[in-house]
Design a protein around this motif. Structure first.
Motif, mmCIF file in Angstrom:
data_model
loop_
_atom_site.group_PDB
_atom_site.id
_atom_site.type_symbol
_atom_site.label_atom_id
_atom_site.label_comp_id
_atom_site.label_asym_id
_atom_site.label_seq_id
_atom_site.Cartn_x
_atom_site.Cartn_y
_atom_site.Cartn_z
ATOM 1 N N ASP A 82 0.833 -1.199 0.000
ATOM 2 C CA ASP A 82 0.000 0.000 0.000
ATOM 3 C C ASP A 82 0.870 1.253 0.000
ATOM 4 N N GLY A 83 0.549 2.189 -0.874
ATOM 5 C CA GLY A 83 1.263 3.459 -0.900
ATOM 6 C C GLY A 83 2.524 3.397 -1.743
ATOM 7 N N TRP A 84 3.003 4.581 -2.139
ATOM 8 C CA TRP A 84 4.136 4.652 -3.051
ATOM 9 C C TRP A 84 5.415 4.101 -2.420
ATOM 10 N N ARG A 85 5.608 4.337 -1.118
ATOM 11 C CA ARG A 85 6.867 3.909 -0.479
ATOM 12 C C ARG A 85 6.993 2.389 -0.475
ATOM 13 N N GLU A 86 5.932 1.701 -0.072
ATOM 14 C CA GLU A 86 5.983 0.241 -0.069
ATOM 15 C C GLU A 86 6.070 -0.309 -1.494
ATOM 16 N N ALA A 87 5.435 0.381 -2.441
ATOM 17 C CA ALA A 87 5.520 -0.061 -3.838
ATOM 18 C C ALA A 87 6.954 0.021 -4.342
ATOM 19 N N LEU A 88 7.634 1.142 -4.080
ATOM 20 C CA LEU A 88 9.016 1.286 -4.526
ATOM 21 C C LEU A 88 9.946 0.339 -3.772
ATOM 22 N N ARG A 89 9.684 0.131 -2.481
ATOM 23 C CA ARG A 89 10.515 -0.802 -1.718
ATOM 24 C C ARG A 89 10.381 -2.223 -2.289
ATOM 25 N N ALA A 129 1.446 2.793 -9.174
ATOM 26 C CA ALA A 129 1.543 2.805 -7.715
ATOM 27 C C ALA A 129 1.829 4.201 -7.177
ATOM 28 N N LEU A 130 2.410 5.062 -8.015
ATOM 29 C CA LEU A 130 2.681 6.443 -7.630
ATOM 30 C C LEU A 130 1.670 7.381 -8.281
ATOM 31 N N GLY A 131 0.481 6.859 -8.510
ATOM 32 C CA GLY A 131 -0.538 7.628 -9.212
ATOM 33 C C GLY A 131 -0.919 8.931 -8.537
ATOM 34 N N GLY A 132 -0.762 9.006 -7.234
ATOM 35 C CA GLY A 132 -1.102 10.235 -6.530
ATOM 36 C C GLY A 132 0.025 11.239 -6.467
ATOM 37 N N VAL A 133 1.163 10.898 -7.078
ATOM 38 C CA VAL A 133 2.345 11.759 -7.050
ATOM 39 C C VAL A 133 2.498 12.425 -8.413
ATOM 40 N N ASP A 134 2.878 13.696 -8.415
ATOM 41 C CA ASP A 134 3.109 14.417 -9.659
ATOM 42 C C ASP A 134 4.053 13.624 -10.557
ATOM 43 N N PRO A 140 11.168 10.345 -12.075
ATOM 44 C CA PRO A 140 12.541 10.371 -11.567
ATOM 45 C C PRO A 140 12.726 9.548 -10.289
ATOM 46 N N ALA A 141 11.687 9.471 -9.463
ATOM 47 C CA ALA A 141 11.792 8.666 -8.245
ATOM 48 C C ALA A 141 11.975 7.190 -8.581
ATOM 49 N N LEU A 213 18.502 1.807 0.777
ATOM 50 C CA LEU A 213 17.192 2.038 0.179
ATOM 51 C C LEU A 213 16.353 2.966 1.048
ATOM 52 N N ASP A 214 16.428 2.804 2.363
ATOM 53 C CA ASP A 214 15.700 3.700 3.266
ATOM 54 C C ASP A 214 16.179 5.143 3.115
ATOM 55 N N PHE A 215 17.493 5.336 2.995
ATOM 56 C CA PHE A 215 18.008 6.694 2.780
ATOM 57 C C PHE A 215 17.389 7.305 1.532
ATOM 58 N N LEU A 216 17.340 6.520 0.463
ATOM 59 C CA LEU A 216 16.798 7.010 -0.801
ATOM 60 C C LEU A 216 15.303 7.306 -0.681
ATOM 61 N N LEU A 217 14.550 6.404 -0.069
ATOM 62 C CA LEU A 217 13.107 6.606 0.069
ATOM 63 C C LEU A 217 12.797 7.790 0.978
ATOM 64 N N ASP A 218 13.631 8.001 1.997
ATOM 65 C CA ASP A 218 13.442 9.178 2.856
ATOM 66 C C ASP A 218 13.607 10.463 2.043
ATOM 67 N N GLY A 219 14.582 10.477 1.147
ATOM 68 C CA GLY A 219 14.795 11.646 0.302
ATOM 69 C C GLY A 219 13.627 11.881 -0.644
ATOM 70 N N ILE A 220 13.093 10.784 -1.222
ATOM 71 C CA ILE A 220 11.933 10.911 -2.094
ATOM 72 C C ILE A 220 10.726 11.446 -1.311
ATOM 73 N N ALA A 221 10.555 10.922 -0.088
ATOM 74 C CA ALA A 221 9.439 11.385 0.748
ATOM 75 C C ALA A 221 9.559 12.872 1.028
ATOM 76 N N ALA A 222 10.780 13.335 1.290
ATOM 77 C CA ALA A 222 10.972 14.760 1.548
ATOM 78 C C ALA A 222 10.622 15.598 0.330
ATOM 79 N N ARG A 223 10.978 15.102 -0.869
ATOM 80 C CA ARG A 223 10.648 15.839 -2.099
ATOM 81 C C ARG A 223 9.141 15.866 -2.330
ATOM 82 N N ILE A 224 8.473 14.737 -2.084
ATOM 83 C CA ILE A 224 7.029 14.659 -2.308
ATOM 84 C C ILE A 224 6.276 15.586 -1.361
ATOM 85 N N SER A 225 6.739 15.655 -0.116
ATOM 86 C CA SER A 225 6.028 16.453 0.888
ATOM 87 C C SER A 225 6.377 17.943 0.839
ATOM 88 N N SER A 226 7.378 18.319 0.031
ATOM 89 C CA SER A 226 7.813 19.726 0.009
ATOM 90 C C SER A 226 6.876 20.577 -0.840
#
Length: 226
Positions: A82-89, A129-134, A140-141, A213-226
């Motif tokens: 569920d969600g983009w993070r788990e999909a990418l993981r 899976a990232l349908g809700g993300v621009d 690029p993510a 992978l967690d470092f990378l996903l944390d960075g993606i999360a920061a970009r999505i939430s900015s």
């Protein structure tokens, strides 16, 4: 016309029936056993019990055959959760597991996009899976995760190949080279590196992969939430 669009020859009543799926399965069997260097149209034909010329009705070149075997492995890779993070993981983990099941796969990914139906289905599932993300963030993510996985699995496969070539596992190699590093660090020229190696936590391959992978996903999360 690409191999994905070119029709197969019609079935013929012969002792050894043939199809692209059978050809690809035989090629994967050879590659899994002995690496990409073991794959040739002649050897695949021998596994199938047919003459090499019969394969040319289905596959024009060895490059086409490699495209097909790579696409077959992409069928094993789909994001889940569920969600983009788990999909990418899950996409990253599934790609890594596929590369460990088929070591040669790591040698054939990371270049131009794969255009086979299974590779496109993998990308479709990832983008969905990232349908809700621009889209200018989502694509690029996904590319960043793919780039991380390619680098990580190539490093892991290289380590496995080095173990087989030298007969030394990672710990044995470290023990053999430890005295050299101690002498080098004693010079005081590399204090930060010496501290990191002596005092840092030494992760195994699974932990290293998941931490990065967690470092990378944390960075993606920061970009999505900015």
């Amino acid at each position: 016309m690409l191999v994905w669009e070119r029709p197969e020859p019609p079935d013929r009543p012969v002792p050894a029936p043939l199809s692209r799926d059978r050809i690809v399965s035989a090629a994967i069997l050879l590659a899994d056993a002995d690496g990409l260097e073991a794959v040739s149209l002649r050897k695949v034909a021998a596994v199938l019990g047919v003459g090499p010329m019969r394969l040319y009705g289905y596959i024009a070149t060895k490059d086409e055959l490699l495209d097909l075997v790579v696409d077959a492995v992409h069928a094993e890779i789909r994001p889940a959760g569920d969600g983009w993070r788990e999909a990418l993981r899950s996409l990253a983990e599934a790609t890594r597991h596929a590369a460990h099941r088929h070591e040669w796969f790591a040698d054939l990914i990371g270049g131009r996009p794969q255009l086979g139906p299974h590779a496109l289905a993998r990308m479709e599932a990832a983008v969905a899976a990232l349908g809700g993300v621009d889209v200018d963030t989502a694509v690029p993510a996904i590319a960043a995760v793919d780039a991380y996985v390619v680098g990580a699995v190539r490093r892991e496969i290289a380590e496995l190949r080095a173990e087989r070539a030298t007969g030394m596992d990672k710990r044995q190699w470290q023990a053999a080279h430890g005295p050299y590093l101690e002498r080098t660090f004693a010079t005081g020229r590399f204090p930060a590196l010496a501290s990191a190696i002596r005092d840092g936590t030494h992760l195994d391959a699974d932990q290293t992969f998941r931490t990065g992978l967690d470092f990378l996903l944390d960075g993606i999360a920061a970009r999505i939430s900015s």
